[in-house]
Design a protein around this motif. Sequence first.
Motif, PDB file in Angstrom:
ATOM      1  N   LYS A   1      13.910   7.838  -7.488  1.00  0.00           N
ATOM      2  CA  LYS A   1      13.009   8.942  -8.219  1.00  0.00           C
ATOM      3  C   LYS A   1      11.609   9.059  -7.499  1.00  0.00           C
ATOM      4  CE  LYS A   1      12.493  10.411 -12.623  1.00  0.00           C
ATOM      5  NZ  LYS A   1      12.916   9.704 -14.203  1.00  0.00           N
ATOM      6  N   HIS A   2      11.235   8.048  -7.096  1.00  0.00           N
ATOM      7  CA  HIS A   2       9.735   8.747  -7.458  1.00  0.00           C
ATOM      8  C   HIS A   2       9.396   7.960  -5.258  1.00  0.00           C
ATOM      9  CE1 HIS A   2       9.871   7.752 -11.366  1.00  0.00           C
ATOM     10  NE2 HIS A   2       8.759   8.271 -11.062  1.00  0.00           N
ATOM     11  N   GLY A   3      10.421   8.310  -4.429  1.00  0.00           N
ATOM     12  CA  GLY A   3      10.331   8.885  -3.575  1.00  0.00           C
ATOM     13  C   GLY A   3      10.267   7.707  -2.325  1.00  0.00           C
ATOM     14  N   VAL A   4      10.755   6.886  -3.157  1.00  0.00           N
ATOM     15  CA  VAL A   4      10.513   5.004  -2.151  1.00  0.00           C
ATOM     16  C   VAL A   4      12.468   4.676  -2.141  1.00  0.00           C
ATOM     17  CG1 VAL A   4      10.587   2.691  -2.407  1.00  0.00           C
ATOM     18  CG2 VAL A   4       9.159   4.235  -3.553  1.00  0.00           C
ATOM     19  N   ASP A   5      12.601   5.468  -0.712  1.00  0.00           N
ATOM     20  CA  ASP A   5      14.050   5.336  -0.589  1.00  0.00           C
ATOM     21  C   ASP A   5      14.557   4.436   0.420  1.00  0.00           C
ATOM     22  OD1 ASP A   5      16.610   6.248  -0.086  1.00  0.00           O
ATOM     23  OD2 ASP A   5      17.033   7.775   0.407  1.00  0.00           O
ATOM     24  N   MET A   6      14.136   3.145   0.536  1.00  0.00           N
ATOM     25  CA  MET A   6      14.590   2.227   1.451  1.00  0.00           C
ATOM     26  C   MET A   6      15.803   2.041   0.499  1.00  0.00           C
ATOM     27  SD  MET A   6      10.613   0.449   0.689  1.00  0.00           S
ATOM     28  CE  MET A   6      10.458  -0.592   2.410  1.00  0.00           C
ATOM     29  N   ASN A   7      15.679   0.522   2.371  1.00  0.00           N
ATOM     30  CA  ASN A   7      16.998   0.079   1.943  1.00  0.00           C
ATOM     31  C   ASN A   7      17.327  -1.252   0.779  1.00  0.00           C
ATOM     32  OD1 ASN A   7      19.432  -1.252   2.510  1.00  0.00           O
ATOM     33  ND2 ASN A   7      19.308  -1.920   4.565  1.00  0.00           N
ATOM     34  N   TRP A   8      17.770  -0.828  -0.214  1.00  0.00           N
ATOM     35  CA  TRP A   8      17.607  -2.700  -0.955  1.00  0.00           C
ATOM     36  C   TRP A   8      19.215  -2.843  -1.295  1.00  0.00           C
ATOM     37  CZ3 TRP A   8      12.974  -3.385  -1.754  1.00  0.00           C
ATOM     38  CH2 TRP A   8      11.783  -2.409  -1.963  1.00  0.00           C
ATOM     39  N   GLU A   9      19.458  -2.777  -0.122  1.00  0.00           N
ATOM     40  CA  GLU A   9      20.417  -3.512  -0.556  1.00  0.00           C
ATOM     41  C   GLU A   9      20.720  -4.865  -0.135  1.00  0.00           C
ATOM     42  OE1 GLU A   9      24.948  -3.608  -0.154  1.00  0.00           O
ATOM     43  OE2 GLU A   9      24.360  -1.280  -0.386  1.00  0.00           O
ATOM     44  N   LYS A  10      21.668  -5.254  -1.444  1.00  0.00           N
ATOM     45  CA  LYS A  10      21.263  -6.955  -1.929  1.00  0.00           C
ATOM     46  C   LYS A  10      21.928  -8.063  -0.693  1.00  0.00           C
ATOM     47  CE  LYS A  10      21.583  -9.676  -5.818  1.00  0.00           C
ATOM     48  NZ  LYS A  10      22.219 -10.256  -6.984  1.00  0.00           N
ATOM     49  N   SER A  11      21.158  -8.609  -0.108  1.00  0.00           N
ATOM     50  CA  SER A  11      21.500  -9.883   0.466  1.00  0.00           C
ATOM     51  C   SER A  11      22.502 -10.278  -0.327  1.00  0.00           C
ATOM     52  CB  SER A  11      20.268 -10.771   1.105  1.00  0.00           C
ATOM     53  OG  SER A  11      20.725 -11.082   1.893  1.00  0.00           O
ATOM     54  N   LYS A  12      23.393 -10.791   0.182  1.00  0.00           N
ATOM     55  CA  LYS A  12      24.041 -11.987  -0.079  1.00  0.00           C
ATOM     56  C   LYS A  12      24.187 -12.870  -1.166  1.00  0.00           C
ATOM     57  CE  LYS A  12      28.832 -12.987   0.551  1.00  0.00           C
ATOM     58  NZ  LYS A  12      30.331 -13.538   1.874  1.00  0.00           N
ATOM     59  N   TYR A  13      22.932 -13.467  -0.016  1.00  0.00           N
ATOM     60  CA  TYR A  13      22.071 -14.807  -0.859  1.00  0.00           C
ATOM     61  C   TYR A  13      20.786 -14.723  -1.222  1.00  0.00           C
ATOM     62  CZ  TYR A  13      26.205 -16.496   0.791  1.00  0.00           C
ATOM     63  OH  TYR A  13      27.610 -17.380   0.903  1.00  0.00           O
TER      64      TYR A  13
ATOM     65  N   TYR B   1       0.890  -1.162  -0.449  1.00  0.00           N
ATOM     66  CA  TYR B   1      -0.049   0.580  -0.108  1.00  0.00           C
ATOM     67  C   TYR B   1       0.908   1.217   0.551  1.00  0.00           C
ATOM     68  CZ  TYR B   1      -4.173  -2.292   0.309  1.00  0.00           C
ATOM     69  OH  TYR B   1      -5.656  -3.372   0.642  1.00  0.00           O
ATOM     70  N   ASP B   2       1.561   1.057   0.307  1.00  0.00           N
ATOM     71  CA  ASP B   2       3.103   2.452   0.547  1.00  0.00           C
ATOM     72  C   ASP B   2       3.470   2.695  -1.160  1.00  0.00           C
ATOM     73  OD1 ASP B   2       2.573   2.313   3.318  1.00  0.00           O
ATOM     74  OD2 ASP B   2       4.260   1.308   4.142  1.00  0.00           O
ATOM     75  N   MET B   3       3.581   1.705  -1.938  1.00  0.00           N
ATOM     76  CA  MET B   3       3.642   1.513  -3.127  1.00  0.00           C
ATOM     77  C   MET B   3       3.009   2.150  -4.104  1.00  0.00           C
ATOM     78  SD  MET B   3       7.434   0.734  -3.050  1.00  0.00           S
ATOM     79  CE  MET B   3       8.369   0.065  -1.982  1.00  0.00           C
ATOM     80  N   GLY B   4       1.898   1.979  -3.249  1.00  0.00           N
ATOM     81  CA  GLY B   4       0.029   2.747  -4.406  1.00  0.00           C
ATOM     82  C   GLY B   4      -0.929   1.878  -5.052  1.00  0.00           C
ATOM     83  N   VAL B   5      -0.440   0.311  -4.380  1.00  0.00           N
ATOM     84  CA  VAL B   5      -0.945  -0.540  -5.205  1.00  0.00           C
ATOM     85  C   VAL B   5      -2.532  -0.162  -4.879  1.00  0.00           C
ATOM     86  CG1 VAL B   5       0.054  -2.295  -5.131  1.00  0.00           C
ATOM     87  CG2 VAL B   5      -1.648  -1.871  -2.529  1.00  0.00           C
ATOM     88  N   THR B   6      -4.131  -0.427  -5.736  1.00  0.00           N
ATOM     89  CA  THR B   6      -4.715  -0.193  -5.744  1.00  0.00           C
ATOM     90  C   THR B   6      -6.051  -0.925  -4.246  1.00  0.00           C
ATOM     91  OG1 THR B   6      -5.062   1.167  -7.837  1.00  0.00           O
ATOM     92  CG2 THR B   6      -7.615   0.438  -6.141  1.00  0.00           C
ATOM     93  N   SER B   7      -5.288  -2.749  -4.738  1.00  0.00           N
ATOM     94  CA  SER B   7      -5.765  -3.814  -3.094  1.00  0.00           C
ATOM     95  C   SER B   7      -4.130  -4.079  -3.186  1.00  0.00           C
ATOM     96  CB  SER B   7      -7.076  -4.044  -3.524  1.00  0.00           C
ATOM     97  OG  SER B   7      -6.559  -5.151  -5.186  1.00  0.00           O
ATOM     98  N   HIS B   8      -4.802  -4.717  -2.168  1.00  0.00           N
ATOM     99  CA  HIS B   8      -3.219  -5.971  -1.819  1.00  0.00           C
ATOM    100  C   HIS B   8      -4.381  -7.217  -1.584  1.00  0.00           C
ATOM    101  CE1 HIS B   8       0.620  -7.908  -0.807  1.00  0.00           C
ATOM    102  NE2 HIS B   8      -0.215  -8.207   0.312  1.00  0.00           N
ATOM    103  N   THR B   9      -4.180  -8.327  -1.754  1.00  0.00           N
ATOM    104  CA  THR B   9      -4.923  -9.414  -1.390  1.00  0.00           C
ATOM    105  C   THR B   9      -3.847 -10.684  -0.742  1.00  0.00           C
ATOM    106  OG1 THR B   9      -6.079 -11.539  -1.078  1.00  0.00           O
ATOM    107  CG2 THR B   9      -5.664 -10.552  -3.392  1.00  0.00           C
ATOM    108  N   SER B  10      -3.532 -12.004  -0.057  1.00  0.00           N
ATOM    109  CA  SER B  10      -2.684 -12.627   0.227  1.00  0.00           C
ATOM    110  C   SER B  10      -3.655 -13.909  -0.090  1.00  0.00           C
ATOM    111  CB  SER B  10      -2.027 -12.327   2.071  1.00  0.00           C
ATOM    112  OG  SER B  10      -0.888 -11.530   1.808  1.00  0.00           O
ATOM    113  N   LYS B  11      -3.217 -15.139  -0.200  1.00  0.00           N
ATOM    114  CA  LYS B  11      -3.614 -16.075  -0.106  1.00  0.00           C
ATOM    115  C   LYS B  11      -2.990 -17.472   0.583  1.00  0.00           C
ATOM    116  CE  LYS B  11      -6.998 -14.674  -4.131  1.00  0.00           C
ATOM    117  NZ  LYS B  11      -8.292 -14.760  -3.298  1.00  0.00           N
TER     118      LYS B  11
END
Length: 398
Positions: free
Chosen positions: A161-173, A52-62
């Motif tokens: 650039k679109h306001g999503v400044d998260m820690n995307w540091e790639k996991s080694k695995y 939802y923070d990313m901007g989806v209209t809806s999110h569901t888990s199945k």
Amino acid sequence: MDKVVLAYSGGLDTSYCVKYLINELNLEVHGVLVNTGGFSEEELKVVEKKAYDMGVTSHTSKNILEEYYSKAIKYMVYGNVLKNNTYPLSVSAERVFQSIEVVKYAKSIGAKYIAHGSTGAGNDQVRFDMIFQTIAPEIEILTPIRDLKLSRQVEIDYLVKHGVDMNWEKSKYSINKGIWGTSVGGVETLSSQKSLPEYAYPSQLKRNDEEQVTLTFDKGQFVAFNGEKDCPVNNILKLEAIASAFAIGRDTHVGDTIVGIKGRVGFEAAAATVIIKAHHLLEKHTLSKAQQLTKESLANTYGTYFHDGQYLEPLMRNIEKFLEDSQKTVTGDVFVTLRPYHFMVTGIDSEFDLMASSFADYGEENNAWSAEDAKGFIKIYGMQNKIFYHVNKDLLDV
């Protein structure tokens, strides 16, 4: 705005897809996460908030654990399926069922598009696309990462650039977890020489003792663990909790990818490995020689087609009927000893045990034939070879 259903996991690739589909294609994004045993309730909440923070209209888990068991795991146990005699199809089989659930959801909300975050270099793109195209050929497939040939850094820069400044540091695995096992990819699996280090595996060694466990099967299904009856899904989870503490089920799978190149990946699958080996031993005691030989061939075909995304091939349903019918006498207890990094299947107890007949004890004595019977049988049994080399004396190279 047209609707697009995105197979969303919360990682970098699918997060990029959300922003790209909204900003560049002006689409209404509906995220769906299909849980095959790889997410806790807390993790699901974190993924939902991120969506939802990313901007989806809806999110569901199945949660499709029961369906995944009844339509896939059950038959992989019946067939003792280990790809290249090693890999229990941990993630590859799950992708098929995740794809099916995503496309079903897309059809239910009238989506014009389906999207996923696969690259163009792996197996998952094939599994997703084939299922989507077969079940809903009218829905267009969008694959931004594959189509744009994006690097990880390009994706990160776009999100920032679109306001999503998260820690995307790639996991080694790279870790993909599900009820039937966890795949582990890293720099070591990109070449042929190195093995994954101890710390790369999610389940670390916690026990240095040993434990005896009992797996009870009824017509091939894992119906009780240590004498306590429960549904197979819960029994798998219980066994996994114990066996993973011994760091059991680790290995490296090397095989031919769907796209034609050789691939290598590490995995840990404690419960799957123990169950398959336990079930296989029970079959050795309860099935005929011809049943086992035919099953092995058909199960190998079944596992190969499943791995390659061909779950909807009609032959798969034919093989499933054979596998299920073969399990009529595969009932009994199997005894397993768990130790650090390995296990031993020590024995079985079954009313259908063919060793328990009164005909003979192997290598000891028999009650069903005489010495003369044995001599006559051996003479006839070897007659073809005798005739062949009598006619072709020059070919007898001994």
